[in-house]
Design a protein around this motif. Structure first.
Motif, short mmCIF file in Angstrom:
data_model
loop_
_atom_site.label_atom_id
_atom_site.label_comp_id
_atom_site.label_asym_id
_atom_site.label_seq_id
_atom_site.Cartn_x
_atom_site.Cartn_y
_atom_site.Cartn_z
N TRP A 180 34.93 -7.89 -51.37
CA TRP A 180 35.63 -7.48 -52.59
C TRP A 180 37.00 -8.14 -52.63
O TRP A 180 37.63 -8.34 -51.59
N GLN A 181 37.46 -8.46 -53.82
CA GLN A 181 38.83 -8.91 -54.00
C GLN A 181 39.34 -8.33 -55.31
O GLN A 181 38.56 -8.06 -56.22
N SER A 182 40.65 -8.14 -55.40
CA SER A 182 41.27 -7.53 -56.58
C SER A 182 41.62 -8.56 -57.64
O SER A 182 42.32 -8.24 -58.58
N PHE A 183 41.13 -9.78 -57.51
CA PHE A 183 41.51 -10.88 -58.40
C PHE A 183 40.29 -11.71 -58.74
O PHE A 183 39.28 -11.67 -58.04
N GLU A 184 40.39 -12.46 -59.83
CA GLU A 184 39.31 -13.36 -60.21
C GLU A 184 39.28 -14.53 -59.24
O GLU A 184 40.33 -15.04 -58.84
N ALA A 185 38.08 -14.96 -58.87
CA ALA A 185 37.96 -16.05 -57.90
C ALA A 185 36.86 -17.01 -58.34
O ALA A 185 35.95 -17.31 -57.59
N ASP A 186 36.98 -17.48 -59.58
CA ASP A 186 35.96 -18.39 -60.13
C ASP A 186 35.84 -19.68 -59.33
O ASP A 186 34.76 -20.24 -59.21
N ALA A 187 36.94 -20.15 -58.79
CA ALA A 187 36.94 -21.41 -58.03
C ALA A 187 36.70 -21.18 -56.54
O ALA A 187 36.87 -22.09 -55.75
N GLY B 160 47.01 -13.64 -52.89
CA GLY B 160 48.38 -13.85 -53.31
C GLY B 160 49.15 -12.54 -53.32
O GLY B 160 48.58 -11.46 -53.13
N PRO B 161 50.48 -12.61 -53.54
CA PRO B 161 51.29 -11.39 -53.57
C PRO B 161 50.73 -10.36 -54.55
O PRO B 161 50.37 -10.69 -55.68
N GLY B 162 50.60 -9.12 -54.08
CA GLY B 162 50.10 -8.03 -54.90
C GLY B 162 48.58 -7.98 -55.03
O GLY B 162 48.04 -7.07 -55.64
N GLU B 163 47.87 -8.94 -54.44
CA GLU B 163 46.41 -8.97 -54.49
C GLU B 163 45.84 -8.51 -53.15
O GLU B 163 46.53 -8.53 -52.13
N SER B 164 44.56 -8.12 -53.16
CA SER B 164 43.90 -7.65 -51.94
C SER B 164 42.56 -8.34 -51.78
O SER B 164 41.93 -8.73 -52.76
N LEU B 165 42.14 -8.46 -50.52
CA LEU B 165 40.88 -9.11 -50.17
C LEU B 165 40.25 -8.35 -49.00
O LEU B 165 40.93 -8.06 -48.01
N PHE B 166 38.97 -8.05 -49.14
CA PHE B 166 38.21 -7.32 -48.12
C PHE B 166 37.08 -8.22 -47.67
O PHE B 166 36.27 -8.65 -48.49
N ARG B 167 37.03 -8.56 -46.38
CA ARG B 167 36.00 -9.49 -45.90
C ARG B 167 35.59 -9.21 -44.46
O ARG B 167 36.36 -8.64 -43.68
#
Length: 159
Positions: free
Chosen positions: A31-38, A45-52
């Motif tokens: 999961w990530q809190s941001f769009e990741a089309d690429a 990035g600052p203020g964003e989250s990533l779960f892996r």
């Protein structure tokens, strides 16, 4: 991975079940809190989250120190994170990202290397909290090690 949501009456329901294949040497974003089309970046990035999940392959005694350095060079280059490399005299994979992280070892035997002190021996379900620290994960075997991390992007250099 099991996704749960709500229907129109705000009752909980199962939305999706997906098998997650974990492969040594590969990350698996959950999961990530941001769009990741690429594609999902190595860190948010600052203020964003990533779960892996990330899986460390078992140690390979056949690799020379030169081989390990070449693999580390390739890792940093492929992930576009050469700027994250830290002082690497302890390990060529030493790095620091502009993130606050919670990392849990799920299976395997790993050592956490820091700039100072003895390697920290980790066992399953140990949790590491870190923020912008130079570190490296070393799988001491015998098999693959599976870790899961929640990374939260912070402005670089703000400790």
């Amino acid at each position: 991975m099991i996704d749960v949501g709500m229907d129109g009456a705000r009752r909980s329901r199962l939305e999706n079940i997906e098998t997650v294949d974990l492969v040594p040497g590969q990350d698996r974003e959950i999961w990530q809190s941001f769009e990741a089309d690429a594609g999902v970046p190595f860190y948010p990035g600052p203020g964003e989250s990533l779960f892996r999940f990330f899986i460390l392959p078992p140690p390979d005694d056949a690799l020379s120190l030169e081989d390990v350095h070449a693999i580390a060079d390739q890792f940093f280059q492929q992930n576009g994170i050469e700027h994250c490399r830290g002082e690497a005299s302890r390990n060529p994979f030493m790095h620091a990202t502009p993130t606050a992280d919670c990392v849990m070892l799920l299976s395997g035997h790993v050592q956490l290397l820091l700039d100072h002190g003895a390697p920290v021996d980790l066992r399953p379900f140990d949790v590491i909290r870190q923020r912008e620290t130079n570190h490296s994960w070393v799988n001491v075997g015998p098999g693959p090690a599976v870790l899961i991390t929640l990374m939260h992007g912070v402005p670089a250099g703000v400790v």
